[in-house]
Motif scaffolding. Structure first.
Motif, PDB file in Angstrom:
ATOM      1  N   ALA A 210      53.516  33.295  85.394  1.00 19.91           N
ATOM      2  CA  ALA A 210      52.470  33.402  84.366  1.00 19.91           C
ATOM      3  C   ALA A 210      52.769  32.455  83.205  1.00 19.91           C
ATOM      4  O   ALA A 210      51.864  31.799  82.676  1.00 19.91           O
TER       5      ALA A 210
ATOM      6  N   CYS B 169      39.498  38.877  86.890  1.00 22.94           N
ATOM      7  CA  CYS B 169      39.636  38.487  85.480  1.00 22.94           C
ATOM      8  C   CYS B 169      38.422  37.707  84.981  1.00 22.94           C
ATOM      9  O   CYS B 169      38.305  37.442  83.784  1.00 22.94           O
TER      10      CYS B 169
ATOM     11  N   HIS C 136      47.536  40.081  90.215  1.00 16.65           N
ATOM     12  CA  HIS C 136      47.216  39.338  88.982  1.00 16.65           C
ATOM     13  C   HIS C 136      46.327  38.139  89.278  1.00 16.65           C
ATOM     14  O   HIS C 136      46.466  37.515  90.322  1.00 16.65           O
ATOM     15  N   GLN C 137      45.471  37.856  88.340  1.00 15.45           N
ATOM     16  CA  GLN C 137      44.667  36.631  88.442  1.00 15.45           C
ATOM     17  C   GLN C 137      44.772  35.835  87.152  1.00 15.45           C
ATOM     18  O   GLN C 137      44.969  36.399  86.075  1.00 15.45           O
TER      19      GLN C 137
ATOM     20  N   THR D  11      47.056  46.241  93.462  1.00 14.71           N
ATOM     21  CA  THR D  11      47.260  45.786  92.092  1.00 14.71           C
ATOM     22  C   THR D  11      47.843  44.380  92.157  1.00 14.71           C
ATOM     23  O   THR D  11      48.862  44.183  92.816  1.00 14.71           O
TER      24      THR D  11
ATOM     25  N   GLU E  79      49.993  35.956  92.190  1.00 10.92           N
ATOM     26  CA  GLU E  79      51.026  36.230  93.204  1.00 10.92           C
ATOM     27  C   GLU E  79      51.132  35.049  94.172  1.00 10.92           C
ATOM     28  O   GLU E  79      52.224  34.603  94.501  1.00 10.92           O
TER      29      GLU E  79
ATOM     30  N   GLU F  98      42.300  45.820  81.054  1.00  7.00           N
ATOM     31  CA  GLU F  98      42.372  46.124  82.490  1.00  7.00           C
ATOM     32  C   GLU F  98      41.344  47.200  82.841  1.00  7.00           C
ATOM     33  O   GLU F  98      40.760  47.192  83.906  1.00  7.00           O
TER      34      GLU F  98
ATOM     35  N   ILE G 269      45.132  35.702  81.756  1.00  7.11           N
ATOM     36  CA  ILE G 269      45.959  36.090  82.901  1.00  7.11           C
ATOM     37  C   ILE G 269      46.140  37.587  82.804  1.00  7.11           C
ATOM     38  O   ILE G 269      46.451  38.098  81.726  1.00  7.11           O
ATOM     39  N   GLY G 270      45.943  38.289  83.915  1.00  7.15           N
ATOM     40  CA  GLY G 270      46.137  39.731  83.812  1.00  7.15           C
ATOM     41  C   GLY G 270      46.031  40.419  85.147  1.00  7.15           C
ATOM     42  O   GLY G 270      45.827  39.810  86.189  1.00  7.15           O
ATOM     43  N   ARG G 271      46.177  41.737  85.061  1.00  5.42           N
ATOM     44  CA  ARG G 271      46.216  42.569  86.252  1.00  5.42           C
ATOM     45  C   ARG G 271      44.800  42.880  86.734  1.00  5.42           C
ATOM     46  O   ARG G 271      43.917  43.121  85.913  1.00  5.42           O
ATOM     47  N   CYS G 272      44.629  42.898  88.036  1.00  5.79           N
ATOM     48  CA  CYS G 272      43.363  43.300  88.633  1.00  5.79           C
ATOM     49  C   CYS G 272      43.658  44.364  89.681  1.00  5.79           C
ATOM     50  O   CYS G 272      44.793  44.502  90.129  1.00  5.79           O
TER      51      CYS G 272
END
Ligand code: FA5
Length: 332
Positions: A113, A170, A208-209, A206, A304, A132, A190-193
């Motif tokens: 990231a 995202c 990240h994008q 779970t 990822e 999120e 950038i964050g969790r999806c």
């Protein structure tokens, strides 16, 4: 009955003989306490002839004062001795070699990231954080998904209620930015999806994008390709090649799939990183942006995938397990 002198001598000897503060406390209670021997002496005063009473009282009080002084003296000596003992038992051998603290290191996902952030900031994009737990409208309807469109089935997720869900992509930050900012824009997050998905080597419920978009005058596919080419080189080195193939997302027109030459020795020649395209004019119009003047591109990539291809990791699940034997292989 003992005389004052006898009692005083006895008490003085007991005080001197006390080897600990608790023993001393017992001596104090025995001789000077409320029911102690000295007070008992006072009780005899009635049986003493009247002319001797004064003298007797004075003698008892004097003995009491002496014993109190002796007690205080003994107490401070014992305290000092106990402190010395405690100090000695806690002593530190400063000649021993120190224990090196175990330094932590950023998780391999954090490292990826961070690299993505500096690459995009280097390309002029501004970081924008989104929640999120997202509103359904930002995740879907603001992104030009017609109601009940089957594209939403690909991104089934965890709904909190009718209005809120765990975001599936995202790209949801677009609407948030358009509500508060005017073009020209060059933003990324950038964050969790989250998606209702079975876990396998390349998928997780779970993940990240990184999602970025740009809106300005005269933006076209050439800007998108130039940006994603520069991004790939910043991330994977000058030799990397990029590939764009037509794809469908409701929020872009045209839409493409974005892949890079596969850094793994095995497997296919290309590794898909995500989707991209020109922002659908419906979206820009819905936020009152003049589409005669402005256009934009957008892309969304799996973090990822990027971490895995940069580090030769072939199973996404390893990134979630927090096994130090794995993580320590990737010092920052
Ligand atoms: C999207 O999510 C679009 N929002 C991308 C986009 C943005 C297109 C802007 C156009 C414009 P997609 O569902 O293909 O697209 O996901 C993009 C990437 O996220 C995938 O290529 C993959 O790298 C990653 N990804 C998606 N689902 C998972 C998952 N379950 N586990 C791990 N990574 C995933």
């Amino acid at each position: 009955m003992k005389s004052v002198t006898e009692l005083e001598a006895e008490a003085t000897a007991a005080i001197e003989a006390a080897e600990s503060l608790s023993a001393l406390r017992e001596v104090e209670v025995r001789f000077l306490g409320r029911n102690g021997s000295l007070n008992k002496l006072f009780e005899q005063i009635g049986s003493i002839p009247a002319e001797e009473r004064r003298e007797f009282g004075r003698a008892v009080n004097e003995a009491k004062a002496k014993l109190e002084a002796a007690l205080a003296d003994r107490m401070s000596k014992l305290k000092a001795a106990e402190e010395r003992k405690a100090f000695a038992s806690e002593a530190v051998d400063i000649t021993l070699p120190g224990r090196r603290p175990r330094a932590g290191l950023p998780h391999v996902m954090t490292q990826a990231a961070d690299r993505i952030k500096s690459a995009l900031i280097g390309l002029g994009f501004e970081f924008f954080d989104g929640p999120e737990l997202e509103e359904v409208r930002f995740n879907f309807s603001a992104l030009n998904y017609p109601p009940d469109h089957p594209a939403m089935d690909d991104q089934d997720t965890f709904y909190i209620d009718d209005q809120r869900l765990l975001r599936t992509q995202c790209t949801a930050i677009q609407g948030r930015v358009f509500e508060s900012r005017k073009p020209p824009l060059r933003m990324f997050t950038i964050g969790r999806c989250f998606r209702n998905e079975a876990v396998d080597r390349t998928h997780s419920h779970t993940f990240h994008q990184v999602d970025a978009f740009m809106v300005d005058e005269g933006i076209g596919m050439h800007h998108l390709k130039g940006t994603l080419g520069a991004f790939a080189r910043a991330m994977f080195g000058p030799e990397v090649k990029v590939r764009f193939r037509p794809d469908y997302f409701p929020f872009v027109e045209p839409g493409v799939e974005y892949a890079i030459t596969n850094p793994f020795k095995s497997g296919s020649e290309w590794l898909e990183l995500g989707g991209a395209g020109l922002i659908h004019p419906n979206i820009l119009r819905s936020y009152g942006i003049d589409t005669e003047r402005y256009s934009g591109f957008a892309f969304g990539l799996g973090v990822e995938r990027i971490a895995m291809s940069q580090n030769g990791i072939d199973d996404l699940r390893l990134l979630l397990e927090n096994d130090l034997r794995f993580l320590e292989q990737f010092p920052a």
